[in-house]
Design a protein around this motif. Structure first.
Motif, PDB file in Angstrom:
ATOM      1  N   ALA A  97      -5.855  -6.933  -4.905  1.00  0.00           N
ATOM      2  CA  ALA A  97      -5.255  -6.770  -3.575  1.00  0.00           C
ATOM      3  C   ALA A  97      -4.462  -7.997  -3.153  1.00  0.00           C
ATOM      4  CB  ALA A  97      -6.346  -6.466  -2.551  1.00  0.00           C
ATOM      5  N   GLY A  98      -4.976  -9.174  -3.462  1.00  0.00           N
ATOM      6  CA  GLY A  98      -4.290 -10.396  -3.066  1.00  0.00           C
ATOM      7  C   GLY A  98      -2.967 -10.603  -3.759  1.00  0.00           C
ATOM      8  N   GLN A  99      -2.758  -9.914  -4.876  1.00  0.00           N
ATOM      9  CA  GLN A  99      -1.511 -10.059  -5.619  1.00  0.00           C
ATOM     10  C   GLN A  99      -0.417  -9.119  -5.118  1.00  0.00           C
ATOM     11  OE1 GLN A  99      -1.717 -12.580  -7.864  1.00  0.00           O
ATOM     12  NE2 GLN A  99      -3.844 -12.692  -7.168  1.00  0.00           N
ATOM     13  N   LEU A 100      -0.753  -8.243  -4.195  1.00  0.00           N
ATOM     14  CA  LEU A 100       0.173  -7.183  -3.802  1.00  0.00           C
ATOM     15  C   LEU A 100       0.687  -7.328  -2.375  1.00  0.00           C
ATOM     16  CD1 LEU A 100      -1.833  -4.216  -5.359  1.00  0.00           C
ATOM     17  CD2 LEU A 100       0.190  -5.312  -6.307  1.00  0.00           C
ATOM     18  N   LEU A 101       0.366  -8.424  -1.722  1.00  0.00           N
ATOM     19  CA  LEU A 101       0.725  -8.598  -0.318  1.00  0.00           C
ATOM     20  C   LEU A 101       2.233  -8.550  -0.096  1.00  0.00           C
ATOM     21  CD1 LEU A 101      -1.762 -11.474   0.575  1.00  0.00           C
ATOM     22  CD2 LEU A 101      -1.929  -9.089   1.257  1.00  0.00           C
ATOM     23  N   SER A 102       2.989  -9.194  -0.961  1.00  0.00           N
ATOM     24  CA  SER A 102       4.438  -9.269  -0.755  1.00  0.00           C
ATOM     25  C   SER A 102       5.125  -7.938  -0.990  1.00  0.00           C
ATOM     26  CB  SER A 102       5.042 -10.337  -1.669  1.00  0.00           C
ATOM     27  OG  SER A 102       4.846 -10.003  -3.029  1.00  0.00           O
ATOM     28  N   VAL A 103       4.478  -7.051  -1.742  1.00  0.00           N
ATOM     29  CA  VAL A 103       5.083  -5.762  -2.082  1.00  0.00           C
ATOM     30  C   VAL A 103       4.761  -4.704  -1.029  1.00  0.00           C
ATOM     31  CG1 VAL A 103       5.314  -4.028  -3.906  1.00  0.00           C
ATOM     32  CG2 VAL A 103       4.783  -6.398  -4.498  1.00  0.00           C
ATOM     33  N   TRP A 104       3.638  -4.866  -0.341  1.00  0.00           N
ATOM     34  CA  TRP A 104       3.112  -3.833   0.538  1.00  0.00           C
ATOM     35  C   TRP A 104       4.115  -3.380   1.594  1.00  0.00           C
ATOM     36  CZ3 TRP A 104      -0.499  -0.290   0.981  1.00  0.00           C
ATOM     37  CH2 TRP A 104      -0.847   0.199   2.238  1.00  0.00           C
ATOM     38  N   ARG A 105       4.739  -4.302   2.284  1.00  0.00           N
ATOM     39  CA  ARG A 105       5.617  -3.936   3.388  1.00  0.00           C
ATOM     40  C   ARG A 105       6.918  -3.303   2.905  1.00  0.00           C
ATOM     41  NH1 ARG A 105       5.278  -6.088   8.528  1.00  0.00           N
ATOM     42  NH2 ARG A 105       7.123  -4.800   8.878  1.00  0.00           N
ATOM     43  N   GLN A 106       7.288  -3.515   1.658  1.00  0.00           N
ATOM     44  CA  GLN A 106       8.517  -2.920   1.128  1.00  0.00           C
ATOM     45  C   GLN A 106       8.270  -1.560   0.465  1.00  0.00           C
ATOM     46  OE1 GLN A 106       7.981  -6.430   0.585  1.00  0.00           O
ATOM     47  NE2 GLN A 106       9.212  -6.607   2.447  1.00  0.00           N
ATOM     48  N   THR A 107       7.253  -1.494  -0.367  1.00  0.00           N
ATOM     49  CA  THR A 107       6.982  -0.261  -1.120  1.00  0.00           C
ATOM     50  C   THR A 107       5.477   0.025  -1.155  1.00  0.00           C
ATOM     51  OG1 THR A 107       7.007  -1.560  -3.177  1.00  0.00           O
ATOM     52  CG2 THR A 107       9.046  -0.416  -2.577  1.00  0.00           C
ATOM     53  N   PRO A 108       4.922   0.454  -0.028  1.00  0.00           N
ATOM     54  CA  PRO A 108       3.469   0.683   0.019  1.00  0.00           C
ATOM     55  C   PRO A 108       2.985   1.748  -0.957  1.00  0.00           C
ATOM     56  CG  PRO A 108       4.553   1.484   2.022  1.00  0.00           C
ATOM     57  CD  PRO A 108       5.560   0.675   1.286  1.00  0.00           C
ATOM     58  N   LEU A 109       3.789   2.757  -1.231  1.00  0.00           N
ATOM     59  CA  LEU A 109       3.343   3.790  -2.161  1.00  0.00           C
ATOM     60  C   LEU A 109       3.192   3.230  -3.573  1.00  0.00           C
ATOM     61  CD1 LEU A 109       5.372   6.923  -0.994  1.00  0.00           C
ATOM     62  CD2 LEU A 109       3.067   6.178  -0.343  1.00  0.00           C
ATOM     63  N   ARG A 110       4.045   2.304  -3.913  1.00  0.00           N
ATOM     64  CA  ARG A 110       3.918   1.641  -5.218  1.00  0.00           C
ATOM     65  C   ARG A 110       2.613   0.849  -5.276  1.00  0.00           C
ATOM     66  NH1 ARG A 110       7.894  -3.259  -7.106  1.00  0.00           N
ATOM     67  NH2 ARG A 110       6.716  -3.932  -8.932  1.00  0.00           N
ATOM     68  N   VAL A 111       2.264   0.191  -4.181  1.00  0.00           N
ATOM     69  CA  VAL A 111       1.020  -0.572  -4.133  1.00  0.00           C
ATOM     70  C   VAL A 111      -0.181   0.355  -4.262  1.00  0.00           C
ATOM     71  CG1 VAL A 111      -0.459  -1.991  -2.664  1.00  0.00           C
ATOM     72  CG2 VAL A 111       1.987  -2.495  -2.834  1.00  0.00           C
ATOM     73  N   LEU A 112      -0.154   1.471  -3.564  1.00  0.00           N
ATOM     74  CA  LEU A 112      -1.268   2.411  -3.650  1.00  0.00           C
ATOM     75  C   LEU A 112      -1.437   2.943  -5.071  1.00  0.00           C
ATOM     76  CD1 LEU A 112      -0.745   4.379  -0.312  1.00  0.00           C
ATOM     77  CD2 LEU A 112      -2.510   2.665  -0.807  1.00  0.00           C
ATOM     78  N   ALA A 113      -0.318   3.238  -5.723  1.00  0.00           N
ATOM     79  CA  ALA A 113      -0.388   3.702  -7.110  1.00  0.00           C
ATOM     80  C   ALA A 113      -0.992   2.624  -8.004  1.00  0.00           C
ATOM     81  CB  ALA A 113       1.006   4.084  -7.593  1.00  0.00           C
ATOM     82  N   ARG A 114      -0.591   1.383  -7.756  1.00  0.00           N
ATOM     83  CA  ARG A 114      -1.130   0.273  -8.546  1.00  0.00           C
ATOM     84  C   ARG A 114      -2.629   0.112  -8.299  1.00  0.00           C
ATOM     85  NH1 ARG A 114      -1.323  -2.497 -13.122  1.00  0.00           N
ATOM     86  NH2 ARG A 114      -2.297  -4.538 -12.789  1.00  0.00           N
ATOM     87  N   LEU A 115      -3.046   0.219  -7.049  1.00  0.00           N
ATOM     88  CA  LEU A 115      -4.463   0.094  -6.741  1.00  0.00           C
ATOM     89  C   LEU A 115      -5.274   1.165  -7.459  1.00  0.00           C
ATOM     90  CD1 LEU A 115      -4.362  -0.667  -2.897  1.00  0.00           C
ATOM     91  CD2 LEU A 115      -4.947  -2.265  -4.732  1.00  0.00           C
ATOM     92  N   HIS A 116      -4.763   2.389  -7.477  1.00  0.00           N
ATOM     93  CA  HIS A 116      -5.511   3.436  -8.175  1.00  0.00           C
ATOM     94  C   HIS A 116      -5.537   3.181  -9.675  1.00  0.00           C
ATOM     95  CE1 HIS A 116      -6.296   7.578  -9.800  1.00  0.00           C
ATOM     96  NE2 HIS A 116      -7.323   7.360  -9.006  1.00  0.00           N
ATOM     97  N   LEU A 117      -4.433   2.701 -10.209  1.00  0.00           N
ATOM     98  CA  LEU A 117      -4.394   2.384 -11.638  1.00  0.00           C
ATOM     99  C   LEU A 117      -5.434   1.320 -11.982  1.00  0.00           C
ATOM    100  CD1 LEU A 117      -2.920   2.760 -14.374  1.00  0.00           C
ATOM    101  CD2 LEU A 117      -1.393   0.908 -13.680  1.00  0.00           C
TER     102      LEU A 117
END
Length: 289
Positions: A97-117
């Protein structure tokens, strides 16, 4: 919750619901208390690491793997039964989660997919790739929203499951809210992300773990808890699974009372997480931990 509304910032209205301002203030005071502790000035990295471990244990407990903290601390192999895999998934998500902070506000769906992966890593090959060869059971469902006809494994949540089409549409709406930004308090934003993902269960597995990791990203990225030392997952586990389900029912109802109750529950969990880390600070100060 409907994510399509007439107002430019629909989350602001949630902050005005009865009791929400009090929850926001209670959270702020609890967070200020742990950040103001003298130990945080010298040993914040230790507090962050301990909060991550305790948060992962709490999230796994909500998903049915209620292990003692020392067992989580001791174990290195989480490839055994379902409980072990849930604990391993929670630990991986906390680290990711800490590695995805900068991506969250731009592409949250990409972050969610990554979290599930990351959560479902045991269903893919070790490299994390999912391709047409070397598949194992369930690998084709990892890292993408569920499709029509696919079952969902989330025994804690008893709400009626939205169709895949509805889930996709509401995910897009949630993504739009995140990208647009909101003036609502961080607690409100985090509670909506958490509640919406639990209500939708957009993946075939690990939705609860992913929802709580996403909430963590919002709380950290908003600046409310920048060092990630207030693990709400600890609070949710302490408040219990029955209270968690009841509060989620309120969110799913969409009523002002239900939404306020869910936000209040999330606030109570963050407050308890902050108190947990304050206790860790006290223990370190005494030389007892």
């Amino acid at each position: 919750m409907s994510t399509t509304g007439a107002t430019a910032d629909p989350l602001v209205a949630l902050g005005a619901l009865p009791g929400v301002a009090e929850s926001v203030e209670s959270v702020r005071k609890a967070v200020d208390r742990v950040y103001g502790h003298r130990v945080m000035r010298r040993r914040s990295n230790e507090i962050t690491s301990e909060a991550a471990l305790r948060g992962a244990r709490g999230s796994a407990a909500l998903s049915g793997a209620d292990w003692a903290l020392e067992e989580v601390r001791r174990r290195s192999d989480f490839s055994g039964d379902d409980e072990a895999r849930a604990v391993g998934a929670a630990l991986r998500l906390t680290a990711e989660a800490g590695q995805l902070l900068s991506v969250w506000r731009q592409t949250p769906l990409r972050v969610l997919a990554r979290l599930h992966l990351v959560a479902a890593a045991d269903r893919t090959e070790r490299t994390g790739r999912v391709d047409q060869t070397d598949r194992i059971d369930g690998a084709e469902q990892v890292g993408r929203p569920r499709q029509a006809g696919e079952a969902v494994d989330e025994p804690l949540v008893e709400l009626e499951l939205p169709t895949a089409g509805e889930a996709h549409g509401r995910l897009e709406g949630l993504s739009g809210l995140i990208v647009a930004g909101s003036a609502a308090p961080a607690l409100v934003q985090a509670a909506v992300v958490h509640g919406e993902l639990l209500a939708l269960r957009p993946f075939t597995s690990y939705n609860g773990l992913v929802a709580r990791a996403a909430e963590r990203i919002v709380l950290v990225g908003s600046g409310l808890d920048p060092k990630s030392v207030c693990p709400a997952e600890v609070g949710y586990a302490e408040l219990g699974r029955a209270a968690y389900r009841a509060a989620l029912d309120g969110y799913a109802s969409g009523t002002p009372e239900g939404m306020a109750a869910w936000i209040g529950h999330c606030g109570a969990a963050v407050t308890l997480g902050a108190r947990e880390s304050t206790a860790v600070c006290e223990a370190l100060q005494r030389g007892a931990a």
